[in-house]
Write an enzyme that holds these catalytic residues in place. Structure first.
Site, PDB file in Angstrom:
ATOM      1  CE  LYS A  44      -3.146  -2.398   3.109  1.00 27.98           C
ATOM      2  NZ  LYS A  44      -3.597  -2.503   4.504  1.00 27.98           N
ATOM      3  CG  ASP A 103      14.829  -1.721   4.656  1.00 29.48           C
ATOM      4  OD1 ASP A 103      15.704  -0.933   5.022  1.00 29.48           O
ATOM      5  OD2 ASP A 103      14.328  -2.569   5.422  1.00 29.48           O
ATOM      6  CG  ASP A 159       2.772   0.744   7.418  1.00 29.43           C
ATOM      7  OD1 ASP A 159       3.598   0.542   6.510  1.00 29.43           O
ATOM      8  OD2 ASP A 159       2.385  -0.152   8.197  1.00 29.43           O
TER       9      ASP A 159
HETATM   10  P1  IMP Z   1      12.813  -4.575   1.322  1.00 29.98           P
HETATM   11  O1  IMP Z   1      12.320  -5.826   0.680  1.00 29.98           O
HETATM   12  O2  IMP Z   1      13.617  -4.867   2.569  1.00 29.98           O
HETATM   13  O3  IMP Z   1      13.521  -3.632   0.406  1.00 29.98           O
HETATM   14  O4  IMP Z   1      11.521  -3.931   1.955  1.00 29.98           O
HETATM   15  C1  IMP Z   1      10.904  -2.843   1.478  1.00 29.98           C
HETATM   16  C2  IMP Z   1       9.577  -2.695   2.198  1.00 29.98           C
HETATM   17  O5  IMP Z   1       9.743  -2.651   3.633  1.00 29.98           O
HETATM   18  C3  IMP Z   1       8.973  -1.369   1.821  1.00 29.98           C
HETATM   19  O6  IMP Z   1       8.180  -1.490   0.668  1.00 29.98           O
HETATM   20  C4  IMP Z   1       8.206  -1.005   3.070  1.00 29.98           C
HETATM   21  O7  IMP Z   1       6.921  -1.565   3.020  1.00 29.98           O
HETATM   22  C5  IMP Z   1       8.987  -1.612   4.206  1.00 29.98           C
HETATM   23  N1  IMP Z   1       9.900  -0.630   4.840  1.00 29.98           N
HETATM   24  C6  IMP Z   1      11.249  -0.622   4.796  1.00 29.98           C
HETATM   25  N2  IMP Z   1      11.764   0.413   5.480  1.00 29.98           N
HETATM   26  C7  IMP Z   1      10.709   1.107   5.953  1.00 29.98           C
HETATM   27  C8  IMP Z   1      10.589   2.327   6.740  1.00 29.98           C
HETATM   28  O8  IMP Z   1      11.564   2.989   7.143  1.00 29.98           O
HETATM   29  N3  IMP Z   1       9.323   2.720   7.030  1.00 29.98           N
HETATM   30  C9  IMP Z   1       8.209   2.033   6.625  1.00 29.98           C
HETATM   31  N4  IMP Z   1       8.283   0.907   5.878  1.00 29.98           N
HETATM   32  C10 IMP Z   1       9.519   0.446   5.558  1.00 29.98           C
END
Ligand code: IMP
Ligand code: MG
Length: 176
Positions: A44, A103, A159
């Site tokens: 979302k 992230d 969020d």
């Molecule tokens: P990745 O697969 O670790 O790159 O995760 C990315 C997802 O983690 C994003 O699409 C967010 O939903 C969530 N996420 C990562 N860091 C944050 C943050 O600082 N605040 C809120 N959601 C986060």
């Protein structure tokens, strides 16, 4: 339920976020001149960014939505699965994936592989925020709004336990 005791400090103001989205839209519109762009909004978190960006694009735009879930225990993010697939085929289309934040990069590398197998004419990636320090899986990002330090941020779609998505700026929850 709003947690009244949470204090949010502003990391990127609404004005700065929107100025940056203006610039990104200009760059993307110029890169896709003469083409029609198919945006894929990752639910979302990317909803707010997708809307703001789409409103500013000057090329013809269509939008579809996808949702992915990560099943993991505790801090280790586990297997990533499709929770909601696209409504339309992307075969032969110029596709731009819109993310809120990158992230570890795990979500995006799953998505990119999944999307590539559907044979779009082109596939690029656009994210509002990037935390490069946290990267585990390398992903090539075509358009980045802001690189930010390793802090948990909320607002502009992002969020904390489903709250704060509606903040019109990027903030950090103090004391978290
Ligand atoms: P990745 O697969 O670790 O790159 O995760 C990315 C997802 O983690 C994003 O699409 C967010 O939903 C969530 N996420 C990562 N860091 C944050 C943050 O600082 N605040 C809120 N959601 C986060
Ligand atoms: Mg997300």
């Amino acid at each position: 339920m709003q947690k009244m005791n949470d204090k949010i400090s502003v990391m990127i103001s609404q004005e700065d976020v929107e100025k940056r989205i203006d610039q990104m839209a200009e760059e993307i519109s110029s890169d896709y001149r003469g083409k029609a762009l198919h945006l894929i909004c990752i639910l979302k978190g990317s909803v707010f960014f997708t809307c703001e960006l789409a409103k500013r694009l000057t090329v013809p735009v269509t939008i579809d939505f996808m949702s992915v879930s990560s099943y993991g225990n505790g801090t280790t993010s586990g297997e990533i699965r499709l929770a909601k697939d696209l409504d339309e085929s992307i075969e032969g289309r110029d596709v731009l994936i819109i993310e809120d934040i990158i992230d570890s990069g795990r979500t995006l590398s799953y998505l990119l592989e999944n999307m590539r197998s559907r044979r779009p004419a082109s596939l690029r990636l656009c994210t509002l925020l990037d935390k490069p320090e946290r990267r585990i899986t390398e992903v090539e990002v075509d358009y980045t709004g802001f690189e930010i330090p390793d802090e948990f941020v909320v607002g502009y779609g992002l969020d904390y336990a489903q709250e704060y998505r509606n903040l019109p700026y990027i903030g950090v929850i103090s004391g978290k």
